[in-house]
Structures are given as C-alpha cells and as structure tokens.
Design an enzyme around this catalytic site. Structure first.
Site, PDB file in Angstrom:
ATOM      1  N   CYS A 170       8.635   2.231  31.738  1.00  0.00           N
ATOM      2  CA  CYS A 170       8.763   2.437  30.294  1.00  0.00           C
ATOM      3  C   CYS A 170      10.252   2.342  30.026  1.00  0.00           C
ATOM      4  CB  CYS A 170       8.219   3.789  29.846  1.00  0.00           C
ATOM      5  SG  CYS A 170       8.540   4.058  28.096  1.00  0.00           S
TER       6      CYS A 170
ATOM      7  N   CYS B  83      11.432   5.199  27.292  1.00  0.00           N
ATOM      8  CA  CYS B  83      11.399   6.623  27.661  1.00  0.00           C
ATOM      9  C   CYS B  83      10.616   6.791  28.957  1.00  0.00           C
ATOM     10  CB  CYS B  83      10.864   7.481  26.528  1.00  0.00           C
ATOM     11  SG  CYS B  83       9.384   6.858  25.727  1.00  0.00           S
ATOM     12  N   SER B  84       9.386   7.294  28.888  1.00  0.00           N
ATOM     13  CA  SER B  84       8.665   7.538  30.146  1.00  0.00           C
ATOM     14  C   SER B  84       7.155   7.495  29.944  1.00  0.00           C
ATOM     15  CB  SER B  84       9.082   8.890  30.725  1.00  0.00           C
ATOM     16  OG  SER B  84       8.836   9.904  29.772  1.00  0.00           O
ATOM     17  N   CYS B  85       6.657   6.629  29.059  1.00  0.00           N
ATOM     18  CA  CYS B  85       5.218   6.532  28.825  1.00  0.00           C
ATOM     19  C   CYS B  85       4.511   6.206  30.137  1.00  0.00           C
ATOM     20  CB  CYS B  85       4.926   5.476  27.764  1.00  0.00           C
ATOM     21  SG  CYS B  85       5.663   5.894  26.169  1.00  0.00           S
TER      22      CYS B  85
HETATM   23 FE    FE Z   1       7.890   5.945  26.807  1.00  0.00          FE
END
Ligand code: FE
Length: 230
Positions: free
Chosen positions: A128, A131-133
């Site tokens: 991602c 961010c951190s999906c």
């Molecule tokens: Fe994300």
C-alpha cells in the site's frame, strides 16, 4: 483512491502557535506530548470511554479477535483449498469476494479482495504505497515492515531488490507485478504450490502457506518441525 488510515490526517496536521510556547521548565510544550504510540492510544481510549463513545468490552473483544482468531491461518486455508480444488481456484481468481464471504472471511478491512495468482511467468507482490491497506480478515494485523516508508516506497521502485532482502531471488524469466492496495481493494497472493508438497491433504498444505507468501514477499515452505513437549 481513498485510504482509510489516520496517518493521512496526521501528515496534514499543523501545529498552532501555542505549541511553540515554552513550558514552566523552559522546554517547548511539545516535549510534553507522549512519544510512545501506545500512550497516545491509551489516552484516546480513556477519553472516548469517559465520553461514553466506546464500550471498553467492545475494545477487548476486538483485541482478542485480532490477536487470536484472525490471522494468516485464514488466508492459508483459502490458498490450500485453491491448491486442492480447481473449481474453487478458478472461481476465486474470477471473483473472490462472494467465496470469501461464504467462508466467513469477509469483514473489517477485507470487504473487497482480489486474489492474484503466481505463475512461472509472473510473481505478484502487494503493497500500500499511501498507507497500509491490508486484507485483515485473511492475514490479521499487518507486519511492521508492511507499514514502513521504506517498503512502501521501494516495493514499486525496485521490487526485485526488496524481494532479495526478504531472501527471495526470482528467476530472470519471471516478472514481478506489484499491486497497490487501497481502502476499497485488498489483494491476496495465491502462491504456486511447491512440488515437494505433492500428496499432502488440504489441512497439511495450509501449514506450508506463510503470511509473506500471501503478500508476495516469500514462498510457501514446509512448516518447522514441532518440538516434543518434555
Ligand atoms: Fe492504505
């Protein structure tokens, strides 16, 4: 596409002039901000509970869920089944979401999942960049490296270099395809079944499927032998 993590908002945060006022000790007021993320979380939780906006029991249930019941073992079951059932594999690659819903594996952070299959020609890798999906319902809580700036930036720019650092050196003829997750779309890598796993049943195969093999930063391998209890 939008992402759903609070750090986007933090990046745009601007400190007001009052932040620059020195404290009684002469140090900038900033020094009083908790530096430990855990302390910030605790502070937020305390405020939300005091205002009656959250139920502490609900928080405990969520923590228990993600620490013991939701994790890479869920994704591993999906991969092992795909290795054993050609019809399931084909349907999974066509439209994973209804199948995962039937298996009870659709939930928070996993509403729309696309399964991408590794082949001798193409190796898939998930990141991602914003961010951190991550597909929480299949893989649990994302590892720290997945959320790091270095992984997010370099996975796209130099995927082979990143994979080499994970100990994964791909053959020259296998290309790397990098998938960028979003809040709407999460990806699960369907790794190739190792030849050495021939003859194993679905339950035994699931133990070969590592978390990293479903992100694309690793390959399936035999489980470590369990130590006999004294
Ligand atoms: Fe994300």
């Amino acid at each position: 596409m939008p992402h759903d993590h609070p750090d986007h908002h933090q990046r745009h945060h601007r400190h007001g002039a009052q932040d620059a006022q020195p404290s009684a000790s002469g140090a900038p007021a900033h020094s009083h901000l908790p530096s430990d993320p855990a302390l910030r979380v605790k502070t937020l939780e305390t405020i939300l509970v005091q205002k009656g906006l959250i139920d502490p029991a609900a928080i405990d249930t969520l923590i228990e869920t993600y620490s013991s019941r939701v994790g890479p073992q869920n994704g591993a079951k999906v991969v092992a089944r795909a290795w054993c059932e050609p019809a399931f594999r084909a349907a999974l690659l066509t439209d994973a979401t209804p199948l995962l819903a039937d298996m009870g594996l659709i939930g928070r952070q996993g509403e729309h999942v696309v399964v991408v299959e590794n082949t001798p020609q193409v190796h898939n890798m998930v990141v991602c960049t914003l961010c951190s999906c991550y597909p929480w319902s299949l893989l649990g809580i994302p590892p720290t490296w997945y959320k790091s700036d270095a992984y997010r930036a370099r996975a796209v720019r130099e995927p082979r270099g990143v994979l080499a650092e994970f100990g994964l050196c791909l053959p020259e003829g296998q290309s790397v395809r990098v998938w960028d997750s979003t809040a709407e779309m999460r990806y699960l890598v369907l790794p190739m079944r190792p030849e050495a796993s021939a003859g194993l049943d679905e339950a035994a195969l699931a133990a070969w499927v590592t978390r990293n093999s479903m992100i694309g930063t690793g390959l399936p391998h035999p489980p470590a032998p369990t130590q006999a209890q004294p």
